[in-house]
Write an enzyme that holds these catalytic residues in place. Sequence first.
Site, PDB file in Angstrom:
ATOM      1  N   CYS A  27     -36.456  47.431  -1.664  1.00 57.51           N
ATOM      2  CA  CYS A  27     -36.543  48.564  -2.587  1.00 57.51           C
ATOM      3  C   CYS A  27     -37.920  49.205  -2.578  1.00 57.51           C
ATOM      4  CB  CYS A  27     -36.284  48.087  -4.013  1.00 57.51           C
ATOM      5  SG  CYS A  27     -34.570  47.721  -4.365  1.00 57.51           S
ATOM      6  N   CYS A  58     -31.778  49.505  -0.119  1.00 55.49           N
ATOM      7  CA  CYS A  58     -31.117  49.586  -1.409  1.00 55.49           C
ATOM      8  C   CYS A  58     -30.383  50.919  -1.521  1.00 55.49           C
ATOM      9  CB  CYS A  58     -32.186  49.473  -2.502  1.00 55.49           C
ATOM     10  SG  CYS A  58     -31.576  49.801  -4.159  1.00 55.49           S
ATOM     11  N   CYS A  61     -32.221  53.161  -4.670  1.00 55.29           N
ATOM     12  CA  CYS A  61     -33.469  53.918  -4.487  1.00 55.29           C
ATOM     13  C   CYS A  61     -33.579  54.468  -3.067  1.00 55.29           C
ATOM     14  CB  CYS A  61     -34.684  53.059  -4.834  1.00 55.29           C
ATOM     15  SG  CYS A  61     -34.904  51.619  -3.786  1.00 55.29           S
TER      16      CYS A  61
HETATM   17 ZN   LIG Z   1     -33.722  49.814  -4.969  1.00 52.23          ZN
END
Ligand SMILES: [Zn+2]
Length: 177
Positions: A27, A58, A61
Site C-alpha cells: 500500500c 492494493c 489505494c
Molecule cells: Zn492500500
Amino acid sequence: MWKAVYENDGSYDGIFFYAVQSTGIYCRPSCKSKIPKRENVYFFAAAEEARRAGFRPCKRCRSDLLDYQPIKEIAEKAKRLLDDSFRKSCDLNQKLRQLGVSSHRMVEIFQEEYGITLSEYVSKLRLTEAKRLLSDTDGRIIDIAYSVGFAGLSSFYRFFKTGTGVSPAAYRKEYRK
Ligand SMILES: [Zn+2]
C-alpha cells in the site's frame, strides 16, 4: 515510516510503500485500509521492490499506479459537483476539468462508479428538478427551463418530451398538486 502508515500520511505517498505480511498486499502510506500490526509490516522504497518480494498491489489505494488516482474519490467529487451545479449549463465541463483528469478519463471513471454516463446523470437531475417545479410550483415553463440549465424553450420541450413522453404543459396538467 511506521508513523506515516498509522497516520495515513499522504505526504509520504510515492516516497515509500509498505507491505503487510498477513495479507500479501502493498500500500501507499495514505491507504485507508485497516492499520496492520507493526510486526507484519515491511517497507519498500518502490512499488517494484514490493512486487519483486511477492506482494500484490492494493485495490483500494491502487499502489500499482504511478499517478495516484483515487478513483472513487474523483467520481464522488464529480457527482457532488454535478449535484450542485447542474442548473448552470455553461461551466460544468470546465469545473470537471479542474478535478485533474482528462474529460475522457472522467467519463470512464464516472461510468465505472455509477453505471451511467455523466451526461445521463445530468439529464436525470434536470428532468427530476423540472418535474418537481412543474408539479409543485406555478412558475412559468420558460423560467423552469432556464432554472434547470436550458437556454431556451424549444430545447427544453424536446428534452422533457423525450424523458417523459409528454410536454411540460401536459405534465403539469396531470400532476400539479
Ligand atoms: Zn492500500
